[in-house]
Design a protein around this motif. Structure first.
Motif, PDB file in Angstrom:
ATOM      1  N   ASP A 238      -3.434  -4.144   0.308  1.00 52.01           N
ATOM      2  CA  ASP A 238      -2.571  -3.965  -0.853  1.00 52.01           C
ATOM      3  C   ASP A 238      -3.214  -4.611  -2.086  1.00 52.01           C
ATOM      4  N   HIS A 240      -2.134  -5.576  -6.300  1.00 53.28           N
ATOM      5  CA  HIS A 240      -1.248  -5.536  -7.466  1.00 53.28           C
ATOM      6  C   HIS A 240      -1.991  -6.116  -8.667  1.00 53.28           C
ATOM      7  N   HIS A 272       2.932  -7.504   1.673  1.00 50.26           N
ATOM      8  CA  HIS A 272       2.808  -6.041   1.752  1.00 50.26           C
ATOM      9  C   HIS A 272       1.678  -5.645   2.701  1.00 50.26           C
TER      10      HIS A 272
HETATM   11 MG    MG Z   1       2.399  -3.573  -2.736  1.00 44.02          MG
END
Ligand code: MG
Length: 389
Positions: A238, A240, A272
């Protein structure tokens, strides 16, 4: 539907299995006997109340083991098994159950089906115990140790728990036994017989073994390990991006920083990636499929719930998480000083020991988007053990 309660007795010393903790606190497959035994009843749809009975000196340990579990506050046992069961029954009286199951924490493998049949049998007869036929020839010996007689094995049964009773009748029988100074009954059926109840028998389970010795534990561990032999590894990734803010949330831990991670939920890349790793091991979609980013209900959501959801999917399949490994890639903030809090939080969410959770961090040597400080990436793997289907 009749209110059904379960008394789970875990008040013994139980040191014959080795180690310095009573056996109810020893683990099979990473789960203590007590927790396993309690969970069988917590998860049984027809059981409404679960009453642990423990030693007072074990209270802190029991509290930490049962955290988040839907069980009644533990009550303290007595000097004998009989006294411990009575303590559990007395504590349940105000809740007025119709049926009570009495179970030993030393039998951690009672199946949902066995519990269901115990309840049915008690509803029908008022007193019922699970039992197995004997395949060996059975002898009675005399005081010199020589054979005195050969018994008819067709009339012999080996008795297990949970034993199931009409609650008021069992409580009354226990009180009467105490009043008459009888404290030597080794199971509730013996006490019920003494009190004049007719005790019926239903089929026990060969797998519902009682763990006492070191050998019993070794055998149970081997059975468990073979049963969860479908070992899967999943990976998750993941990313971000940074945006305005004053902290980031990583592994569920709030870390002060001059920026925040942007995203629909709390943008916890670590949780995540772990969630996707677990879902990957289950071949059960990904976080976006289960929690669509277009769905407004996940706006700002704490990512705890995503990980808990994936953990629950493992449980629902009768599996368990053996290991989680997480690598966080960023130039800043510094991860090391938060590592153990992250591990503890992830372990708690996953319901596993902290020794099964690794958190690592690296920079990308100023290369790429993480190197330029534009965001944070996280990679995770999850090792999940499932029963063969
Ligand atoms: Mg995420």
């Amino acid at each position: 539907m009749a209110l059904v309660a379960a008394v789970v007795v875990a008040a013994g010393q139980g040191l014959r299995a080795g180690g310095d903790l009573p056996k109810q606190f020893r683990a099979i497959g990473g789960e203590t006997l007590l927790r396993r035994a309690l969970l069988s009843f917590v998860e049984a749809p027809k059981v409404g109340l679960v009453q642990p009975v423990v030693r007072s000196e074990d209270l802190m340990l029991v509290r930490s083991l049962t955290g988040g579990m839907d069980v009644l506050a533990p009550v303290f046992g007595g000097a004998t098994r009989q006294a411990s069961v009575r303590a559990g029954l007395e504590a349940l009286e105000k809740r007025n159950p119709e049926i009570v199951l009495v179970h030993d924490a030393a039998r951690p493998f009672a199946s949902a089906n066995l519990i269901e049949r115990a309840i049915e049998a008690a509803e029908k007869t008022g007193a019922a115990i699970p039992a197995l036929p004997v395949s060996d020839t059975v002898k009675r010996i005399d005081e010199t140790g020589n054979v005195a007689a050969t018994l008819d094995r067709n009339s012999i049964r080996l008795v297990q728990t949970p034993q199931a009773f009409a609650f008021p009748a069992l409580l009354e029988a226990h009180r009467r036994a105490m009043a008459q100074g009888r404290n030597d009954f080794t199971d509730d059926a013996a006490l019920a017989e003494w009190a004049g109840m007719t005790v019926s028998v239903f089929a026990g389970e060969p797998g519902n073994i009682k763990l006492t010795t070191r050998e019993d534990f070794a055998r149970a561990e081997a059975i468990q390990s073979a049963a969860l032999g479908d070992v899967r590894t999943g990976s998750g990734l993941d990313v971000h991006a940074f945006g305005p803010g004053d902290h980031v949330t990583l592994g569920g831990i709030r870390i002060p920083y001059r920026q925040a991670l942007t995203g629909h939920s709390d943008a916890d890349v670590a949780l995540h990636a772990l969630t996707d790793a677990i879902l990957g091991a289950l071949a059960d979609g990904d976080i976006g499929a289960h929690f669509p980013p277009t769905d407004p209900q996940w706006r700002g959501a704490s990512s705890d719930r995503f990980l808990s959801f994936a953990v629950e999917r493992v449980r629902a399949r009768g599996g368990r998480i053996a290991h989680l490994d997480l690598t966080i890639v960023c130039e800043a903030p510094r991860i090391g000083e938060h590592r153990d809090r992250m591990r503890a939080n992830i372990a708690k969410l996953a319901g596993i020991g902290i020794d099964r959770v690794a958190v690592k961090a690296t920079t990308s040597e100023k290369l790429g988007f993480t190197g330029r400080g534009e965001g944070i990436a996280a990679h995770a793997t999850a090792t999940v053990r499932l029963p063969w289907d």
